[in-house]
Design a protein around this motif. Sequence first.
Motif, PDB file in Angstrom:
ATOM      1  N   PHE A 175      29.601  38.488  50.850  1.00 14.90           N
ATOM      2  CA  PHE A 175      31.053  38.332  50.934  1.00 14.90           C
ATOM      3  C   PHE A 175      31.359  37.302  52.033  1.00 14.90           C
ATOM      4  N   GLY A 195      38.690  35.149  38.865  1.00 13.27           N
ATOM      5  CA  GLY A 195      38.019  34.721  40.090  1.00 13.27           C
ATOM      6  C   GLY A 195      38.172  35.762  41.185  1.00 13.27           C
ATOM      7  N   ARG A 203      30.613  34.329  38.935  1.00 12.15           N
ATOM      8  CA  ARG A 203      31.052  35.719  39.053  1.00 12.15           C
ATOM      9  C   ARG A 203      32.420  35.877  38.394  1.00 12.15           C
ATOM     10  N   ASN A 261      28.995  42.898  46.365  1.00 14.22           N
ATOM     11  CA  ASN A 261      29.831  41.758  46.015  1.00 14.22           C
ATOM     12  C   ASN A 261      29.087  40.514  46.493  1.00 14.22           C
ATOM     13  N   GLY A 273      38.881  38.895  43.318  1.00  8.65           N
ATOM     14  CA  GLY A 273      38.735  40.281  42.887  1.00  8.65           C
ATOM     15  C   GLY A 273      39.976  41.121  43.152  1.00  8.65           C
ATOM     16  N   PHE A 289      38.267  32.208  47.400  1.00  7.84           N
ATOM     17  CA  PHE A 289      39.228  33.040  46.656  1.00  7.84           C
ATOM     18  C   PHE A 289      40.577  32.341  46.576  1.00  7.84           C
ATOM     19  N   PHE A 337      32.582  43.315  39.558  1.00 10.96           N
ATOM     20  CA  PHE A 337      32.100  41.997  39.155  1.00 10.96           C
ATOM     21  C   PHE A 337      30.936  42.002  38.176  1.00 10.96           C
TER      22      PHE A 337
HETATM   23  N1  GLN Z   1      37.145  41.005  47.788  1.00 11.61           N
HETATM   24  C1  GLN Z   1      37.765  40.121  46.870  1.00 11.61           C
HETATM   25  C2  GLN Z   1      36.734  39.310  46.124  1.00 11.61           C
HETATM   26  O1  GLN Z   1      35.576  39.342  46.414  1.00 11.61           O
HETATM   27  C3  GLN Z   1      38.736  39.141  47.472  1.00 11.61           C
HETATM   28  C4  GLN Z   1      39.137  39.343  48.858  1.00 11.61           C
HETATM   29  C5  GLN Z   1      39.880  38.152  49.377  1.00 11.61           C
HETATM   30  O2  GLN Z   1      40.485  37.396  48.628  1.00 11.61           O
HETATM   31  N2  GLN Z   1      39.807  37.987  50.651  1.00 11.61           N
HETATM   32  O3  GLN Z   1      37.127  38.606  45.247  1.00 11.61           O
END
Ligand code: GLN
Length: 401
Positions: free
Chosen positions: A135, A46, A375, A184, A48, A30, A330
């Motif tokens: 995740f 990108g 994604r 996710n 979320g 991220f 997403f």
């Molecule tokens: N949950 C968000 C994602 O999947 C980002 C969370 C983060 O940046 N730690 O994009």
Amino acid sequence: MAPDCARSPKNIMPAVHIKSKLPALPTTIFTTMTQLANQHGAINLGQGFPDFDMDNHLQDLVLKAMRSGNNQYAHTFGNPALRQILSQKIEKIYGNPIQAETEITITPGGTYAISNALTGILREGDEVIVFEPCFDSYIPNIRILGAVPVTIPLNFPDYSIPWDKVKSRITSRTRMILINSPHNPTGTILSESDIESLRSIVAGTEIMILSDEVYEHLIFDKKQHLSILQYPDLFERSYVAFSLGKVFHCTGWKVGYVVAPEYLMKEFRNHHQFNVFSVQSAVQAAMAEYLENEEVYMQLPEVFQAKRDLFLDVMKGSQFQPIPSYGSYFQCFRFPEEVRMSSADYAMFLTREAGVASIPVSAFYGNKEDNRVLRFCFAKKDETLTNAAERLQNATIPIQN
Ligand code: GLN
């Protein structure tokens, strides 16, 4: 004048020997993709997070809470009024009479709720079943405790759970199964038959469930979110994590909560009180008042479905083939075989050359399994989605040999 100091960034030598607890761990995807997007002025689909503001009324409530003195430490386990309204909401939606005093704890976000639940329970050598793609915090959170992530790939391309494989990976060390719905990065959701399979695996065992439900209200096509909270036999062995930041468009406020039966919550709180102690007080007071109006969350499926549908519509005819998303922020897309690049390289290429950032789904696999899927986050203003799609429609496919 600054004191004379021979220390400069160039000559810092380690004074002591340390053995990294998480060696060779890269910076999160991220952060990497957001930095690249900023560097190239790309539209960031990108990481979320929404690019639209939360309800002004919620902002007003935070200001009001600050002006009326909610500025010192909140209750360690969370603002009592907020826990009360959350317990009412849970009873109404999932039919589970959760005890606000003992079974809900407010947390600084969902990621923390997950890591703190793991910390309270896992011992060295315990095994945790994790489905990939997942995740990216889960696996480091497990490994740093000396526990062992047992990864099982979801079926491709529908990203369903291969329950037979799960059965074959259960051992006497299996302590937990980590599930996530809406999911996710893929946008899949659990079905009744998944719940049945989960039940048949854990019944009569010492296996616990950690259920990541941070996208609870972001669910589409008139489908229902199946929460572990609505199955008493599963809930009694579970931690369930939620996010207020995700559903109310304020990810930067870092506020969420965890729900668990009292005997499990006790372990969560033991650690929580000496870790973060409490969560920002004004935001909690404001959320308590905001949640009195159930419309604020009941309308979310419609709002987000409209965004998903718009994005799918404006992406029609492009090189990208959608994989169905029923929930979350997403939408995943497969990209053509002619692109002779890995997903990670293609995501970076598109950021630089087409001006749109995405996240390669391969980043959510420990072994970087690459099914050529990207994604995209559609929690964005309509114009952002339209502009991004226009850029992606015009992107030339890099055919390299
Ligand atoms: N949950 C968000 C994602 O999947 C980002 C969370 C983060 O940046 N730690 O994009």
